[in-house]
Each structure stands twice: as C-alpha cells, then as structure tokens.
Scaffold this motif. Structure first.
Motif, PDB file in Angstrom:
ATOM      1  N   ALA A  36       0.833  -1.205   0.000  1.00 37.60           N
ATOM      2  CA  ALA A  36       0.000   0.000   0.000  1.00 37.60           C
ATOM      3  C   ALA A  36       0.868   1.255   0.000  1.00 37.60           C
ATOM      4  N   THR A  37       1.950   1.226   0.768  1.00 35.38           N
ATOM      5  CA  THR A  37       2.892   2.350   0.772  1.00 35.38           C
ATOM      6  C   THR A  37       3.427   2.599  -0.632  1.00 35.38           C
ATOM      7  N   ALA A  38       3.834   1.521  -1.282  1.00 32.33           N
ATOM      8  CA  ALA A  38       4.356   1.642  -2.642  1.00 32.33           C
ATOM      9  C   ALA A  38       3.308   2.190  -3.601  1.00 32.33           C
ATOM     10  N   ALA A  39       2.047   1.781  -3.418  1.00 36.68           N
ATOM     11  CA  ALA A  39       0.974   2.278  -4.285  1.00 36.68           C
ATOM     12  C   ALA A  39       0.814   3.783  -4.142  1.00 36.68           C
ATOM     13  N   HIS A  40       0.867   4.289  -2.907  1.00 40.08           N
ATOM     14  CA  HIS A  40       0.755   5.734  -2.684  1.00 40.08           C
ATOM     15  C   HIS A  40       1.960   6.467  -3.270  1.00 40.08           C
ATOM     16  N   LEU A  41       3.145   5.898  -3.141  1.00 41.37           N
ATOM     17  CA  LEU A  41       4.338   6.515  -3.716  1.00 41.37           C
ATOM     18  C   LEU A  41       4.235   6.563  -5.237  1.00 41.37           C
ATOM     19  N   LYS A  42       3.800   5.478  -5.835  1.00 41.94           N
ATOM     20  CA  LYS A  42       3.662   5.425  -7.295  1.00 41.94           C
ATOM     21  C   LYS A  42       2.629   6.431  -7.773  1.00 41.94           C
ATOM     22  N   GLU A  43       1.513   6.519  -7.072  1.00 39.55           N
ATOM     23  CA  GLU A  43       0.440   7.427  -7.464  1.00 39.55           C
ATOM     24  C   GLU A  43       0.908   8.877  -7.425  1.00 39.55           C
ATOM     25  N   ARG A  44       1.792   9.199  -6.476  1.00 41.61           N
ATOM     26  CA  ARG A  44       2.304  10.563  -6.360  1.00 41.61           C
ATOM     27  C   ARG A  44       3.577  10.801  -7.172  1.00 41.61           C
ATOM     28  N   GLY A  45       4.025   9.792  -7.900  1.00 37.80           N
ATOM     29  CA  GLY A  45       5.190   9.958  -8.767  1.00 37.80           C
ATOM     30  C   GLY A  45       6.507  10.040  -8.018  1.00 37.80           C
ATOM     31  N   ILE A  46       6.563   9.474  -6.825  1.00 38.96           N
ATOM     32  CA  ILE A  46       7.792   9.491  -6.027  1.00 38.96           C
ATOM     33  C   ILE A  46       8.569   8.200  -6.306  1.00 38.96           C
ATOM     34  N   PRO A  47       9.841   8.287  -6.706  1.00 41.52           N
ATOM     35  CA  PRO A  47      10.634   7.069  -6.935  1.00 41.52           C
ATOM     36  C   PRO A  47      10.714   6.226  -5.665  1.00 41.52           C
ATOM     37  N   PHE A  48      10.673   4.912  -5.815  1.00 42.71           N
ATOM     38  CA  PHE A  48      10.688   4.034  -4.649  1.00 42.71           C
ATOM     39  C   PHE A  48      11.213   2.664  -5.035  1.00 42.71           C
ATOM     40  N   PHE A  49      11.576   1.909  -4.037  1.00 42.10           N
ATOM     41  CA  PHE A  49      11.799   0.475  -4.203  1.00 42.10           C
ATOM     42  C   PHE A  49      11.350  -0.229  -2.935  1.00 42.10           C
ATOM     43  N   VAL A  50      10.903  -1.484  -3.082  1.00 46.03           N
ATOM     44  CA  VAL A  50      10.428  -2.295  -1.972  1.00 46.03           C
ATOM     45  C   VAL A  50      11.387  -3.462  -1.780  1.00 46.03           C
ATOM     46  N   LEU A  51      11.787  -3.692  -0.537  1.00 42.52           N
ATOM     47  CA  LEU A  51      12.679  -4.794  -0.216  1.00 42.52           C
ATOM     48  C   LEU A  51      11.924  -5.820   0.622  1.00 42.52           C
ATOM     49  N   GLU A  52      11.925  -7.063   0.177  1.00 39.45           N
ATOM     50  CA  GLU A  52      11.212  -8.141   0.867  1.00 39.45           C
ATOM     51  C   GLU A  52      12.164  -9.325   1.038  1.00 39.45           C
ATOM     52  N   LYS A  53      12.310  -9.802   2.265  1.00 38.95           N
ATOM     53  CA  LYS A  53      13.302 -10.851   2.514  1.00 38.95           C
ATOM     54  C   LYS A  53      12.879 -12.207   1.954  1.00 38.95           C
ATOM     55  N   GLY A  54      11.585 -12.404   1.711  1.00 41.35           N
ATOM     56  CA  GLY A  54      11.111 -13.654   1.136  1.00 41.35           C
ATOM     57  C   GLY A  54      10.390 -13.403  -0.166  1.00 41.35           C
ATOM     58  N   GLU A  55       9.188 -13.970  -0.299  1.00 42.22           N
ATOM     59  CA  GLU A  55       8.360 -13.724  -1.460  1.00 42.22           C
ATOM     60  C   GLU A  55       7.281 -12.709  -1.103  1.00 42.22           C
ATOM     61  N   ILE A  56       6.553 -12.266  -2.099  1.00 39.37           N
ATOM     62  CA  ILE A  56       5.479 -11.308  -1.863  1.00 39.37           C
ATOM     63  C   ILE A  56       4.503 -11.869  -0.826  1.00 39.37           C
ATOM     64  N   ALA A  57       4.159 -11.041   0.156  1.00 37.35           N
ATOM     65  CA  ALA A  57       3.195 -11.409   1.192  1.00 37.35           C
ATOM     66  C   ALA A  57       3.580 -12.703   1.904  1.00 37.35           C
ATOM     67  N   ALA A  58       4.861 -12.833   2.217  1.00 40.23           N
ATOM     68  CA  ALA A  58       5.355 -14.076   2.823  1.00 40.23           C
ATOM     69  C   ALA A  58       4.652 -14.384   4.140  1.00 40.23           C
ATOM     70  N   ASN A  59       4.425 -13.374   4.967  1.00 34.07           N
ATOM     71  CA  ASN A  59       3.774 -13.624   6.249  1.00 34.07           C
ATOM     72  C   ASN A  59       2.320 -14.047   6.073  1.00 34.07           C
ATOM     73  N   VAL A  60       1.621 -13.400   5.154  1.00 30.83           N
ATOM     74  CA  VAL A  60       0.217 -13.755   4.916  1.00 30.83           C
ATOM     75  C   VAL A  60       0.111 -15.202   4.463  1.00 30.83           C
ATOM     76  N   ARG A  61       1.060 -15.648   3.670  1.00 35.93           N
ATOM     77  CA  ARG A  61       1.004 -17.017   3.151  1.00 35.93           C
ATOM     78  C   ARG A  61       1.074 -18.065   4.265  1.00 35.93           C
ATOM     79  N   THR A  62       1.619 -17.698   5.419  1.00 32.30           N
ATOM     80  CA  THR A  62       1.692 -18.661   6.526  1.00 32.30           C
ATOM     81  C   THR A  62       0.333 -18.872   7.177  1.00 32.30           C
ATOM     82  N   TRP A  63      -0.625 -17.979   6.922  1.00 28.79           N
ATOM     83  CA  TRP A  63      -1.981 -18.193   7.432  1.00 28.79           C
ATOM     84  C   TRP A  63      -3.005 -18.133   6.293  1.00 28.79           C
ATOM     85  N   ASN A  64      -2.618 -18.654   5.131  1.00 33.90           N
ATOM     86  CA  ASN A  64      -3.515 -18.570   3.975  1.00 33.90           C
ATOM     87  C   ASN A  64      -4.781 -19.415   4.143  1.00 33.90           C
TER      88      ASN A  64
END
Length: 430
Positions: A36-64
């Motif tokens: 969501a943070t990245a979405a707001h940054l993209k919408e406002r045209g602010i350069p960004f990068f996201v760093l994730e130690k595993g895969e996308i939504a790794a924590n959510v996947r443990t309670w899928n």
C-alpha cells in the motif's frame, strides 16, 4: 563476498542538503501495508523500491488457510484500488470475508504486478545507517542519505534512499509461551512440537488427531486455533483440547459478541463461548506459565501447579517487533508496548481494550531520525489490536508528507469497527 553499492542518480552535498527529489524512498516489507505504501508513492510519482526478505506477502502465506473477520472493504487500500482498477482488475465483493489465500491471490499478487519492477524479493535488510555515520554522529546527519545493507541471492548490496518506511510487521517474531515473555532453552528445544501460528489442522490431521493439545493465548488467533481443533475433535473424539489463559475469567476472552460491529469477529467469541459451555474444551485460567519441561510429553508449570503432559502446543501469545536492523538509526519505542511512542497511550492493553485507536498519521509516527518511519502492525509494538485499515491510513499520511502535501498529511481520518467491549484502567488488563 562481493559488496555491491547501488548508487543514486544524484549526489548529496553536506553543505546544501541531500538532493531529495532524485533519491528513491525505500519500503521494507512487501505485505499489505508495504505494498500500500508503494501504491501511494507510485500514485504521487515518487521514486521508490520495496525490499522483501522472502516472497510477496510471505507472512500472509503462513496463514492462507485462515478466514479474516474483516470483509474486503476494510482490507484494500484506496490508492492500491485505483492503480489496480487502471489495469483492468475487478474489486471483489466488499462484503465477502477473504481467506489469507484470497488476500494474496486476488489482491496482493495483482498489486505487486502493477508495482513491478520496483519490488525486490529475496532481499533481506540486515542494517540501515545514515551515510557513513553511526547513530552517535549528529553533524550534517539529516543531509546524508540512508544506506541500506541488503543480503540478496547475488551477494551483499548497499542501497541508498532519501527516506525509509519500515512495514515489516511482527508476525514472524512471536512471543514465547512463558508468561514473563522470556525465551528459555527448554522451549526452544521443544520447538518441533510447538506451533506459533494458527495451525492448518485440516491439512495436517495426523499431527493433531487424537492427541493432547494445549492452546495458549487469549486473543483471536488462539480462538481460531481452538475452533479448528474443535472441528477435528468431532471426527477424532479422543482429541484432547486445553485452553490456557492468563485472564482472570475466560469470559473476558469472548469479546463483544452481537455488539461487535464486525459480525465475524463477534461470531468467533460466540462460537468459543458455546464450546466452553458444552465442555468440549478444558479451560485453565488464570494460569501463568513459569516453566516448561519434557516428561512423557510437554509439562507446563505455574508455580507449584502443573498441567498433565501434552503432545503438542499451539502458542498464540502475540508477537513483538524486531528492531535489530534499526540499531544505527535514532528511533524510539514505548517502554511498555514497544509501539511508536505517540501511539502507546492509545493502544496499551493495560489501560483499555477497545480495539480501536484515534486517527493518526505522519506527525504521530515521526522518529528522532528524520524521514524514517515505522508503520503497520510494527508501529503498535506488542499491542494486539491492529487492523489493516489503520496501516493504510498511516502510509497515506506519511507519503503525503514526503510529497510535501502537508494538508493531506494532516487530514487523517479513520473509522474502525468497534469491538463492542471496552474496559478502562486495571480492569482492561489481559
């Protein structure tokens, strides 16, 4: 190991200040709040990068396998919704209660695709500094870029940013079973027989069927675990389920029931109350675990009291933030909750258990280190009442501030569904 330094497009001059517009914003964590943070940054045209130690939504996947008690309308960020809609995505039924798997497949994965290629998975942040300065150095500090040390599949990298937003959450850093919060060697040695998340009982029946199971904890995660084990008991009647709490009365764990504005959250309490009434689970409360040992099973002690051996434990005692990679930054956490200090009085369970919090944003989330923010469930520290909608409003405000839009940053609005139960003072302690 080769050290790869990822340089920004522009320099930072100590005398004139950092060339902020040309440096990206670093977001740590690719879960719901980080994306969501990245979405707001993209919408406002602010350069960004996201760093994730595993895969996308790794924590959510443990309670899928778990169904949320909040419907889609509370689980989708508005900026993310706008970006996704532009790509042809269709909003799910806002009244549907998604599972963790649906959250990943129908929302977070499409969102990550829209935000690509700015998301870097398998990138584990191990340290953050300010330029070549440790936390002790003050001269020209705010003019220096952040340097983020990252372990990746290609080696160690140093990535630079003008701001850092930590959205890593607390889910992968659980509390122990002992009531004093201490991790002892005995508990670590028994880890193969302990679940610290909501277990996927249906997919692993042989692990729990006709076994002696103890569930430790008084929150919604513990109740979810108990309900799935109770379903298993219908099929395997010799399954023994014991619920261990620190609360003075088991009724204090049932929540607001029909008064809860989230019907599914209230239903959890009503269902567990019925199981307790019908004695389908054994309740031990108050029971404060002081020792754990192995003797023909796992024995739990509370002073001189002890509970009969268990084959397996489910420890749902909450989580705590990990501040290891912050050590060279100037950050603060509340002495009790480990939350962002301004939030602590609003969410301390020793003071109240309303399950809601006053609307807050960038001003409340500021740290002594300028342009460094802790957001999402990690901003709550050890407090257990966080909802995704809270994090979405946090990051909307933070990104507005980074964009120089002070009016939008300060216009914080948040309506959370009430739990239907609220205690004040010592009576709210759990």
């Amino acid at each position: 190991m080769e050290l790869k330094i990822i340089q920004p497009a522009a320099c930072c001059e100590p005398k004139t200040g950092c060339c902020e517009p040309d440096l990206p914003v670093a977001v740590i964590g690719a879960g719901p709040i980080g994306l969501a943070t990245a979405a707001h940054l993209k919408e406002r045209g602010i350069p960004f990068f996201v760093l994730e130690k595993g895969e996308i939504a790794a924590n959510v996947r443990t309670w899928n396998h778990v169904t949320l008690f909040s419907p889609w309308q509370y689980n989708i960020d508005e900026a993310a919704k706008r970006l996704l809609s532009e790509s042809g995505w269709t909003m799910p039924d806002e009244n549907h209660l998604p599972s963790g798997n649906e959250l990943v497949e129908e929302y977070l994965t499409p969102l990550a695709t829209v935000l690509a290629p700015n998301i870097h998975t398998e990138h584990h942040v191990v340290a953050i500094t300010r330029g070549n300065l440790d936390r002790m150095k003050s001269t020209d500090r705010s003019s220096q870029p952040f340097e983020i040390y990252v372990e990746s599949l290609s080696g160690l990298k140093v990535m630079t940013a003008r701001a850092v937003i930590d959205a890593t959450g607390t889910w992968d850093n659980p509390n122990p079973a002992l009531s004093n919060g201490v991790w002892l060697k005995a508990e670590k040695e028994l880890a193969s027989r302990i679940d610290y998340r909501i277990p996927n009982v249906r997919a692993n029946e042989e692990r729990y069927a006709n076994k002696r199971i103890a569930v430790i904890g008084g929150g919604h995660s513990a109740i979810n675990s108990l309900l799935t084990l109770a379903e298993l008991k219908q099929k395997y009647p010799d399954t023994s389920i014991t619920w261990i709490l620190r609360k003075r009365r088991v009724d204090d764990a049932f929540g607001g029931g029909t008064n809860d504005e989230l019907a599914a959250r209230g239903e959890l309490g009503l269902r567990i109350a019925e199981l307790v009434k019908n004695e389908l689970i054994q309740v031990e409360t108050p029971f404060r675990i002081t020792e754990m040992l192995e003797h023909e099973g796992i024995i739990l002690k509370s002073g001189e009291r002890r509970l009969a051996p268990f084959d397996r434990l489910v420890v749902n005692t909450g989580n705590r933030p990990n501040f290891d990679f912050h050590r060279e930054l100037r950050f603060e956490s509340d002495a009790i909750t480990e939350a962002v200090p301004a939030l602590a009085p609003l969410i301390d369970p020793n003071e109240h258990s309303c399950g809601s919090v006053t609307a807050h944003g960038e001003r409340e989330l500021r740290q002594p280190e300028p342009a460094f923010y802790i957001v999402g469930s990690k901003s709550y520290g050890r407090a257990p009442t966080f909802l995704m909608a809270t994090g979405y409003e946090q990051v909307r405000s933070v990104v507005a501030s980074l964009a120089g839009d002070r009016v939008a940053a300060d216009d914080v609005q948040l309506h959370l569904p009430e739990t239907g139960v609220c205690h004040s003072g010592a009576g709210g302690c759990c």
